[in-house]
Design a protein around this motif. Sequence first.
Motif, PDB file in Angstrom:
ATOM      1  N   GLU A  28     -35.901   4.906   9.135  1.00 37.97           N
ATOM      2  CA  GLU A  28     -35.554   5.746  10.276  1.00 37.97           C
ATOM      3  C   GLU A  28     -35.819   5.015  11.587  1.00 37.97           C
ATOM      4  N   LEU A  29     -36.929   4.238  11.604  1.00 41.40           N
ATOM      5  CA  LEU A  29     -37.248   3.469  12.800  1.00 41.40           C
ATOM      6  C   LEU A  29     -36.200   2.393  13.047  1.00 41.40           C
ATOM      7  N   VAL A  30     -35.781   1.724  11.954  1.00 42.40           N
ATOM      8  CA  VAL A  30     -34.731   0.712  12.092  1.00 42.40           C
ATOM      9  C   VAL A  30     -33.464   1.344  12.640  1.00 42.40           C
ATOM     10  N   LEU A  31     -33.111   2.525  12.058  1.00 42.97           N
ATOM     11  CA  LEU A  31     -31.907   3.214  12.524  1.00 42.97           C
ATOM     12  C   LEU A  31     -32.046   3.603  13.987  1.00 42.97           C
ATOM     13  N   SER A  32     -33.245   4.102  14.337  1.00 35.28           N
ATOM     14  CA  SER A  32     -33.474   4.494  15.727  1.00 35.28           C
ATOM     15  C   SER A  32     -33.400   3.288  16.649  1.00 35.28           C
ATOM     16  N   ASN A  33     -34.034   2.171  16.212  1.00 36.07           N
ATOM     17  CA  ASN A  33     -33.991   0.958  17.024  1.00 36.07           C
ATOM     18  C   ASN A  33     -32.575   0.418  17.136  1.00 36.07           C
ATOM     19  N   THR A  34     -31.825   0.501  16.016  1.00 36.29           N
ATOM     20  CA  THR A  34     -30.434   0.037  16.041  1.00 36.29           C
ATOM     21  C   THR A  34     -29.623   0.857  17.026  1.00 36.29           C
ATOM     22  N   THR A  35     -29.835   2.184  16.973  1.00 37.71           N
ATOM     23  CA  THR A  35     -29.123   3.063  17.908  1.00 37.71           C
ATOM     24  C   THR A  35     -29.511   2.749  19.345  1.00 37.71           C
ATOM     25  N   LEU A  36     -30.818   2.517  19.547  1.00 35.82           N
ATOM     26  CA  LEU A  36     -31.297   2.198  20.899  1.00 35.82           C
ATOM     27  C   LEU A  36     -30.700   0.890  21.392  1.00 35.82           C
ATOM     28  N   LEU A  37     -30.693  -0.129  20.501  1.00 33.77           N
ATOM     29  CA  LEU A  37     -30.123  -1.421  20.890  1.00 33.77           C
ATOM     30  C   LEU A  37     -28.632  -1.309  21.172  1.00 33.77           C
ATOM     31  N   ARG A  38     -27.954  -0.463  20.357  1.00 31.00           N
ATOM     32  CA  ARG A  38     -26.527  -0.271  20.600  1.00 31.00           C
ATOM     33  C   ARG A  38     -26.306   0.405  21.949  1.00 31.00           C
ATOM     34  N   GLU A  39     -27.166   1.385  22.248  1.00 27.17           N
ATOM     35  CA  GLU A  39     -27.047   2.062  23.547  1.00 27.17           C
ATOM     36  C   GLU A  39     -27.327   1.087  24.691  1.00 27.17           C
ATOM     37  N   ILE A  40     -28.332   0.212  24.469  1.00 29.68           N
ATOM     38  CA  ILE A  40     -28.621  -0.797  25.511  1.00 29.68           C
ATOM     39  C   ILE A  40     -27.433  -1.716  25.691  1.00 29.68           C
ATOM     40  N   ALA A  41     -26.855  -2.178  24.542  1.00 23.97           N
ATOM     41  CA  ALA A  41     -25.691  -3.070  24.621  1.00 23.97           C
ATOM     42  C   ALA A  41     -24.519  -2.371  25.294  1.00 23.97           C
ATOM     43  N   ASP A  42     -24.310  -1.077  24.938  1.00 19.53           N
ATOM     44  CA  ASP A  42     -23.214  -0.331  25.566  1.00 19.53           C
ATOM     45  C   ASP A  42     -23.468  -0.172  27.067  1.00 19.53           C
ATOM     46  N   ARG A  43     -24.740   0.051  27.403  1.00 19.93           N
ATOM     47  CA  ARG A  43     -25.047   0.228  28.822  1.00 19.93           C
ATOM     48  C   ARG A  43     -24.848  -1.082  29.580  1.00 19.93           C
ATOM     49  N   GLU A  44     -25.244  -2.186  28.962  1.00 21.61           N
ATOM     50  CA  GLU A  44     -25.040  -3.484  29.615  1.00 21.61           C
ATOM     51  C   GLU A  44     -23.554  -3.765  29.810  1.00 21.61           C
ATOM     52  N   ARG A  45     -22.765  -3.426  28.741  1.00 21.51           N
ATOM     53  CA  ARG A  45     -21.322  -3.621  28.889  1.00 21.51           C
ATOM     54  C   ARG A  45     -20.757  -2.715  29.972  1.00 21.51           C
ATOM     55  N   ALA A  46     -21.277  -1.459  30.009  1.00 24.31           N
ATOM     56  CA  ALA A  46     -20.790  -0.523  31.034  1.00 24.31           C
ATOM     57  C   ALA A  46     -21.156  -1.013  32.435  1.00 24.31           C
ATOM     58  N   GLU A  47     -22.381  -1.538  32.580  1.00 32.58           N
ATOM     59  CA  GLU A  47     -22.793  -2.061  33.882  1.00 32.58           C
ATOM     60  C   GLU A  47     -21.961  -3.269  34.269  1.00 32.58           C
ATOM     61  N   LYS A  48     -21.682  -4.117  33.267  1.00 29.59           N
ATOM     62  CA  LYS A  48     -20.839  -5.287  33.542  1.00 29.59           C
ATOM     63  C   LYS A  48     -19.438  -4.849  33.962  1.00 29.59           C
ATOM     64  N   THR A  49     -18.900  -3.840  33.235  1.00 28.21           N
ATOM     65  CA  THR A  49     -17.580  -3.319  33.569  1.00 28.21           C
ATOM     66  C   THR A  49     -17.575  -2.705  34.969  1.00 28.21           C
ATOM     67  N   LEU A  50     -18.665  -1.977  35.293  1.00 29.30           N
ATOM     68  CA  LEU A  50     -18.748  -1.358  36.609  1.00 29.30           C
ATOM     69  C   LEU A  50     -18.777  -2.416  37.708  1.00 29.30           C
ATOM     70  N   ARG A  51     -19.560  -3.502  37.452  1.00 25.57           N
ATOM     71  CA  ARG A  51     -19.594  -4.575  38.456  1.00 25.57           C
ATOM     72  C   ARG A  51     -18.205  -5.192  38.636  1.00 25.57           C
ATOM     73  N   GLN A  52     -17.527  -5.448  37.500  1.00 20.48           N
ATOM     74  CA  GLN A  52     -16.174  -5.989  37.596  1.00 20.48           C
ATOM     75  C   GLN A  52     -15.254  -5.015  38.308  1.00 20.48           C
ATOM     76  N   PHE A  53     -15.440  -3.740  38.000  1.00 17.13           N
ATOM     77  CA  PHE A  53     -14.617  -2.697  38.611  1.00 17.13           C
ATOM     78  C   PHE A  53     -14.783  -2.705  40.138  1.00 17.13           C
ATOM     79  N   MET A  54     -16.046  -2.729  40.580  1.00 19.02           N
ATOM     80  CA  MET A  54     -16.310  -2.706  42.020  1.00 19.02           C
ATOM     81  C   MET A  54     -15.806  -3.974  42.701  1.00 19.02           C
ATOM     82  N   MET A  55     -16.019  -5.116  42.025  1.00 17.92           N
ATOM     83  CA  MET A  55     -15.535  -6.374  42.596  1.00 17.92           C
ATOM     84  C   MET A  55     -14.013  -6.377  42.683  1.00 17.92           C
TER      85      MET A  55
END
Length: 574
Positions: free
Chosen positions: A320-347
């Motif tokens: 369950e911890l692995v699954l939770s960590n995997t979900t958390l890491l996926r959310e972090i990766a998605d957030r990083e991609r979203a932030e990168k997309t937002l920066r590209q969007f603004m630029m």
Amino acid sequence: MGTPSIACLENQQPGAPCVPAASDPTFDPIPAALIDPAAEKITRSKHRWFIAEILVYFFIISGIILVYVNYKVFGLVQDYLLFHVLAELFSIVILGSIFIVGWNTRYVARNNFFLVIGVSSLFVAVLDLFHTLAFPGMDFFASIAPENNLSPQIWIAARYFQAITIVMSLLVMRKRVRPFILAMSMLAACAILIIMIATRVFPDAHDGVGLTPFKIASEYIIIGLLCVSTVLVWRERVFFGKGPSRLIFAFLASLIVAELLFTLYVNAYEISNMLGHVFKITAFACIYKAIVQTVLVRPLDHLFKKIVDADRDLEKRNRELVLSNTTLLREIADRERAEKTLRQFMMTIAHEFRTPVTVLDQAVQNLVKYNERMSSDQETALVSSISRNMGIMNDLVENFANIIRLDEHEATLQLSPVDIKATINDVLNAMDNAIHVRNMHVNVSIPDGILIALDGKKIYHVIRALLDNAVKFSPRDSTVAIIVIDHYTGEYNRDGQDGVLVQISDKGMGIDAELLPRLFERFARSSRVKDIPGSGLGLALAKEYVTMHEGKIFVSTQVDKGTTFSIFLPRRKP
């Protein structure tokens, strides 16, 4: 317990589970469960030991019976004495073992039953030892009392002592018992019985001819006490547990049968006496097994089961911890991609709006400053420039709004019959100025009357985006070709669906090979076109809209020779 890294999540194929590679330094695999094989091995070992126990008891009892058979065949008293000594000594050994186990587990046992049975077994063993030594033919106490009477007296005293302590153990099993006081009380009771027998206060059990009424009556009283004990055990059977309850019932039943047999003999050498001793041995073996199973084996099994359950629970929690960590890491990766997309969007917004805003500002300033000196052609050119750049800004805003609607899952299809030729002509009219400025030509090959259920606005945007790229990235004075094929059945329609193929071809710079895999991603642009205006959103939106129509978009290109985009749109019910 390790977790997949962000790199693992970023390289994950769509729809596939993220399984970290063994080479991933963050990967720490869950070790294979070792408890279940160990538990299975212990279970097999317990079964083997149980079979071995049964065989040991069988051979011992068989050996004792064979000694008696030898006596019956040859008629030698010494053979019967050997049988009796072996039977009693084996019983005494078991009683001693019961005492050792019961006394040493007094602080871990769940109840006082086995403590009382264990302590009483020591004194029963002492009395049985005196009974063995006083047996006719042993001559240990011949000078004190007649052996025919002394031996059964001690026997009946031991059985009274045993039966009474069994009842007592069941009555106090849930109460507080102090082991030392219990042992001292039983020592006193045993001593009183021995003194009574030694001083001949204890009633006679054999009158020289046969058993006395006291002896026979006592056996039935003892049987009555054992029956009471059986009822008490039945009431507590759930508390004892299934296995131990059965063994205790077998213990009491064997004692009852033994006591009945001991009421039948006239002299000590009869077969009923021999069978009574066999059932007595069986009874003691059963109670010994019950004590060992209850206070030793079952707690250990329970402890082992708790360890197994704890291990499984830990493994479950780790997963369950692995699954939770995997979900958390996926959310972090998605957030990083979203932030990168937002920066590209603004630029992109800042970059793409800068040019038309600058042109608009300059045009407005020129109109204000030089209005009186401008010719009508100059004014028309400035107004045309303002209109063109307003159109560019409008397209940018519309693209950004469409991207947001897609991300919010708000984009839906509004299907209606669409005339493909009319839609393409609308695009050509809207882009006429851009085409004319670059002195380009558009060759169109479209049959009349092609109607298909589409979202007209979205398909307009798709064709507009592809034609806009063809015009922007092609040299001046070049030609763009638009071909439409109805009921297309070629290589771009491998499923054999009925539909329409739209192809837009140019003779431009082509697309770099490294850009092709991410051509339809947002903000994807080649370094070769960084000086050409564009948001990098047109093709991404085109692909999304074609997919919404359950269509497909293909691209074929050669660097510096040109590019062809092919769109297949299946027919759908409006």
